[in-house]
Motif scaffolding. Structure first.
Motif, PDB file in Angstrom:
ATOM      1  N   TRP A 196       0.873  -1.239  -0.087  1.00  0.00           N
ATOM      2  CA  TRP A 196       0.035   0.133   0.038  1.00  0.00           C
ATOM      3  C   TRP A 196       0.860   1.275  -0.150  1.00  0.00           C
ATOM      4  O   TRP A 196       0.528   2.372  -0.432  1.00  0.00           O
ATOM      5  N   PHE A 197       2.106   1.281   0.572  1.00  0.00           N
ATOM      6  CA  PHE A 197       2.926   2.324   0.327  1.00  0.00           C
ATOM      7  C   PHE A 197       3.108   2.633  -1.186  1.00  0.00           C
ATOM      8  O   PHE A 197       3.195   3.722  -1.450  1.00  0.00           O
ATOM      9  N   LEU A 198       3.509   1.782  -1.857  1.00  0.00           N
ATOM     10  CA  LEU A 198       4.224   1.892  -3.095  1.00  0.00           C
ATOM     11  C   LEU A 198       2.738   2.379  -3.908  1.00  0.00           C
ATOM     12  O   LEU A 198       2.826   3.303  -4.813  1.00  0.00           O
ATOM     13  N   ARG A 199       1.660   1.764  -3.561  1.00  0.00           N
ATOM     14  CA  ARG A 199       0.274   2.308  -4.381  1.00  0.00           C
ATOM     15  C   ARG A 199       0.089   3.831  -3.900  1.00  0.00           C
ATOM     16  O   ARG A 199      -0.341   4.459  -5.005  1.00  0.00           O
ATOM     17  N   ALA A 200       0.281   4.077  -2.766  1.00  0.00           N
ATOM     18  CA  ALA A 200       0.028   5.434  -2.457  1.00  0.00           C
ATOM     19  C   ALA A 200       1.139   6.364  -2.999  1.00  0.00           C
ATOM     20  O   ALA A 200       0.719   7.441  -3.534  1.00  0.00           O
ATOM     21  N   ALA A 201       2.275   5.703  -2.825  1.00  0.00           N
ATOM     22  CA  ALA A 201       3.198   6.553  -3.576  1.00  0.00           C
ATOM     23  C   ALA A 201       3.288   6.660  -5.146  1.00  0.00           C
ATOM     24  O   ALA A 201       3.929   8.013  -5.841  1.00  0.00           O
ATOM     25  N   ALA A 202       2.541   5.747  -5.887  1.00  0.00           N
ATOM     26  CA  ALA A 202       2.288   5.922  -7.433  1.00  0.00           C
ATOM     27  C   ALA A 202       1.421   7.160  -7.619  1.00  0.00           C
ATOM     28  O   ALA A 202       1.296   7.590  -8.745  1.00  0.00           O
ATOM     29  N   LEU A 203       0.416   7.473  -6.470  1.00  0.00           N
ATOM     30  CA  LEU A 203      -0.476   8.268  -6.699  1.00  0.00           C
ATOM     31  C   LEU A 203       0.033   9.769  -5.981  1.00  0.00           C
ATOM     32  O   LEU A 203      -0.877  10.835  -6.246  1.00  0.00           O
ATOM     33  N   SER A 204       1.048   9.812  -5.360  1.00  0.00           N
ATOM     34  CA  SER A 204       1.621  10.986  -4.910  1.00  0.00           C
ATOM     35  C   SER A 204       1.860  12.250  -5.840  1.00  0.00           C
ATOM     36  O   SER A 204       1.689  13.294  -5.626  1.00  0.00           O
ATOM     37  N   GLY A 205       2.384  11.681  -7.198  1.00  0.00           N
ATOM     38  CA  GLY A 205       2.546  12.861  -7.921  1.00  0.00           C
ATOM     39  C   GLY A 205       1.114  13.636  -8.342  1.00  0.00           C
ATOM     40  O   GLY A 205       1.054  14.827  -8.512  1.00  0.00           O
ATOM     41  N   VAL A 206       0.139  12.601  -8.616  1.00  0.00           N
ATOM     42  CA  VAL A 206      -1.079  13.259  -8.996  1.00  0.00           C
ATOM     43  C   VAL A 206      -1.591  14.042  -7.791  1.00  0.00           C
ATOM     44  O   VAL A 206      -2.155  15.136  -8.063  1.00  0.00           O
ATOM     45  N   ALA A 207      -1.431  13.832  -6.696  1.00  0.00           N
ATOM     46  CA  ALA A 207      -2.040  14.295  -5.588  1.00  0.00           C
ATOM     47  C   ALA A 207      -1.337  15.698  -5.358  1.00  0.00           C
ATOM     48  O   ALA A 207      -1.851  16.676  -5.182  1.00  0.00           O
ATOM     49  N   ALA A 208      -0.113  15.682  -5.792  1.00  0.00           N
ATOM     50  CA  ALA A 208       0.740  17.108  -5.350  1.00  0.00           C
ATOM     51  C   ALA A 208      -0.218  18.058  -6.625  1.00  0.00           C
ATOM     52  O   ALA A 208       0.099  19.038  -6.333  1.00  0.00           O
ATOM     53  N   VAL A 209       0.045  17.531  -7.709  1.00  0.00           N
ATOM     54  CA  VAL A 209      -0.526  18.371  -8.831  1.00  0.00           C
ATOM     55  C   VAL A 209      -1.818  18.860  -8.404  1.00  0.00           C
ATOM     56  O   VAL A 209      -2.050  20.259  -8.707  1.00  0.00           O
ATOM     57  N   VAL A 210      -2.844  18.105  -8.007  1.00  0.00           N
ATOM     58  CA  VAL A 210      -4.104  18.366  -7.588  1.00  0.00           C
ATOM     59  C   VAL A 210      -4.081  19.441  -6.715  1.00  0.00           C
ATOM     60  O   VAL A 210      -4.673  20.360  -6.341  1.00  0.00           O
ATOM     61  N   ALA A 211      -3.291  19.209  -5.667  1.00  0.00           N
ATOM     62  CA  ALA A 211      -3.055  20.174  -4.465  1.00  0.00           C
ATOM     63  C   ALA A 211      -2.619  21.420  -5.024  1.00  0.00           C
ATOM     64  O   ALA A 211      -2.779  22.535  -4.639  1.00  0.00           O
ATOM     65  N   LEU A 212      -1.601  21.497  -5.903  1.00  0.00           N
ATOM     66  CA  LEU A 212      -1.217  22.767  -6.478  1.00  0.00           C
ATOM     67  C   LEU A 212      -2.248  23.602  -7.229  1.00  0.00           C
ATOM     68  O   LEU A 212      -2.306  24.662  -7.245  1.00  0.00           O
ATOM     69  N   GLU A 213      -2.850  22.816  -8.190  1.00  0.00           N
ATOM     70  CA  GLU A 213      -4.052  23.246  -8.753  1.00  0.00           C
ATOM     71  C   GLU A 213      -5.118  24.049  -8.001  1.00  0.00           C
ATOM     72  O   GLU A 213      -5.648  25.051  -8.071  1.00  0.00           O
ATOM     73  N   ALA A 214      -5.366  23.171  -6.825  1.00  0.00           N
ATOM     74  CA  ALA A 214      -6.465  23.684  -5.965  1.00  0.00           C
ATOM     75  C   ALA A 214      -5.840  24.877  -5.192  1.00  0.00           C
ATOM     76  O   ALA A 214      -6.947  25.844  -4.802  1.00  0.00           O
ATOM     77  N   GLY A 215      -4.744  25.030  -4.829  1.00  0.00           N
ATOM     78  CA  GLY A 215      -4.011  26.153  -4.024  1.00  0.00           C
ATOM     79  C   GLY A 215      -4.299  27.506  -5.088  1.00  0.00           C
ATOM     80  O   GLY A 215      -4.634  28.458  -4.670  1.00  0.00           O
ATOM     81  N   TRP A 216      -4.018  27.204  -6.257  1.00  0.00           N
ATOM     82  CA  TRP A 216      -4.142  28.526  -7.199  1.00  0.00           C
ATOM     83  C   TRP A 216      -5.596  28.720  -7.255  1.00  0.00           C
ATOM     84  O   TRP A 216      -5.959  29.991  -7.816  1.00  0.00           O
ATOM     85  N   VAL A 217      -6.457  27.767  -7.404  1.00  0.00           N
ATOM     86  CA  VAL A 217      -8.006  28.023  -7.378  1.00  0.00           C
ATOM     87  C   VAL A 217      -8.330  29.159  -6.095  1.00  0.00           C
ATOM     88  O   VAL A 217      -8.965  30.019  -6.211  1.00  0.00           O
ATOM     89  N   VAL A 218      -7.803  28.702  -5.007  1.00  0.00           N
ATOM     90  CA  VAL A 218      -8.125  29.542  -3.918  1.00  0.00           C
ATOM     91  C   VAL A 218      -7.311  30.949  -3.878  1.00  0.00           C
ATOM     92  O   VAL A 218      -8.120  31.914  -3.592  1.00  0.00           O
TER      93      VAL A 218
END
Length: 454
Positions: free
Chosen positions: A360-382
């Motif tokens: 599950w660590f690697l599964r979560a890490a595989a999604l970490s890049g997507v999560a970071a990008v989504v967080a970035l975009e959400a921050g700019w929306v704010v």
């Protein structure tokens, strides 16, 4: 033409201009973050390869450098589109305040050319310069990339807190470009953005290797390809959360309407709770979990502090609450999820000097890049939607800055097609790079084989 019809056309064009700018910025910022973070991570790999003589790390550095070149070229294209859009979509802003905010754009252009020059040297001099000289040629790329991000974000920070000019008889006078660039919003916003760039780059790069490791590629090449960028991003994450708190305090002091929208606060109160989730309906936030006094404490370090509600502002001056509130929730939630992932790796490494054994660590890490990008975009929306309806906070409305010429809807359709093509082309080229044979290496390194995945 009927005045109501004219107003409807203008509103449609304003919406198209906003969507086009959102698309362009949202697309460019991902590539820009990779352009800021990847050079530093690549230099770390190259330095480690030369220090230890590890051929796997040196191969990683070479292949990452090729991806850097592709992303730089793509970023140059999207950045050029943005520069044209500033004048074409928002002539009211540029004609009125161009002399105030022109300095950071000029400095960003200088940083861009320095980055381009040294990137060319770095890419084509692997076997033509001594190892130390080659690594040194990469340092200006890192510095120029960070400087470029800094200069551009100072212009946006000025739009949040306009300074460096006076108004006299409807004219802009007493212009001080340096005061405009180093406005009160510059420190928290630039630091927050630069750290976000390293998080996006690190987690995205690591995610590629996490996918490969889930597919059974567990040799040293892929382990290092995962660990180096993931470690950089993991180290930045707790610092970024602290900087995010700093930025939130700034918003609380200087942009109370944005803070109220972020938390869905409609009535001015003391001891305001922190809201988790919820939907704004009929002038109140419903269905949220509340942490008593949490917002007052976080915003002002006082559990009984007063928070200004949206009711204090004219309805026309309020940002769209649900958009800003949920973007903020997503950004914060994903930020803490990435922090938990970083702590998970740190705990396993402290105990066994190895990755966590759970898949599950690697599964979560595989999604970490997507999560970071989504967080970035959400921050700019704010940041951007929370400033609405102002393009220059408290001074000029977005509707006053938009190009009055009709037909912006067609421009939005055309630019959307361009970005669709650019996305497909970028993904195609990067995938081709991922599958190509390794670059030639020194004789003592010829045991390195083609791993097939970058």
């Amino acid at each position: 033409m009927d005045p109501h019809a004219i107003a409807a056309v203008h509103e449609a064009d304003l919406g198209a201009a906003r969507m086009q700018m959102a698309l362009s910025l949202g697309w460019h910022i991902i590539v820009a973050c990779l352009g800021v973070g990847m050079p530093a991570i690549t230099l770390i790999a190259e330095w480690r390869g030369h220090r230890t003589g590890d051929p796997h790390v040196r191969l990683l550095a070479r292949r990452w450098a090729k991806a850097m070149g592709v992303l730089f070229a793509v970023g140059a294209v999207s950045g050029t589109i943005l520069s044209f859009e500033m004048g074409l979509l928002w002539p009211g802003l540029m004609s009125t305040y161009g002399e105030v905010i022109g300095l950071p754009f000029a400095l960003e252009g200088i940083a861009f050319f320095i980055e381009a020059i040294f990137l060319g040297v770095y890419l084509y001099a692997w076997d033509r310069l001594p190892p130390v000289a080659h690594m040194l040629s990469g340092i200006p790329i890192v510095v120029a990339g960070v400087a470029s991000a800094f200069f551009v974000v100072t212009a946006n920070a000025w739009m949040q807190q306009p300074t460096g000019f006076d108004t006299e008889g409807g004219r802009i006078v007493a212009v001080d470009p340096w005061a405009a660039m180093f406005n009160p919003a510059t420190p928290p916003q630039t630091v927050h953005m630069i750290l976000a760039a390293f998080m996006v780059a690190g987690f995205t790069m690591a995610g590629v290797y996490a996918v490969a490791m889930l597919r059974g590629r567990r040799e040293r090449y892929h382990r290092l390809g995962f660990l180096i960028p993931f470690t950089v991003a993991a180290m930045v994450t707790p610092v970024q959360i602290g900087v995010g708190d700093w930025a939130a305090h700034f918003v609380a002091e200087n942009q109370p309407a944005k803070l109220a929208a972020m938390e869905g606060v409609f009535a001015t109160e003391r001891g305001v709770p922190l809201h988790l989730g919820g939907v704004a309906l009929d002038g109140e936030l419903r269905y949220s979990l509340e942490i008593p006094n949490g917002l007052s404490l976080l915003a002002h370090w006082d559990p009984g502090a007063e928070i200004t509600g949206l009711e204090e502002f004219p309805e026309a001056d309020r940002p769209p609450v649900n958009v800003v509130h949920w973007a903020f929730q997503i950004m914060v939630g994903l930020g803490f999820a990435l922090l938990a992932l970083a702590v998970w790796l740190a705990a396993a490494w402290w105990r066994r000097r190895d990755l966590p054994r759970s898949p599950w660590f690697l599964r979560a890490a595989a999604l970490s890049g997507v999560a970071a990008v989504v967080a970035l975009e959400a921050g700019w929306v704010v940041t951007e939607v929370g400033r609405q309806p102002w393009i220059v906070y408290g001074v000029m409305r977005t509707s006053e800055a938009v190009n009055p010429a009709p037909g912006l809807v067609y421009g939005f359709a055309g630019v959307s097609a361009v970005y669709a093509v650019l996305t497909v082309a970028t993904v195609y080229v990067l995938r081709r790079l991922a599958r190509e044979k390794p670059v030639p290496v020194a004789p003592q390194e010829r045991d390195v084989t083609d791993y097939g995945v970058v």
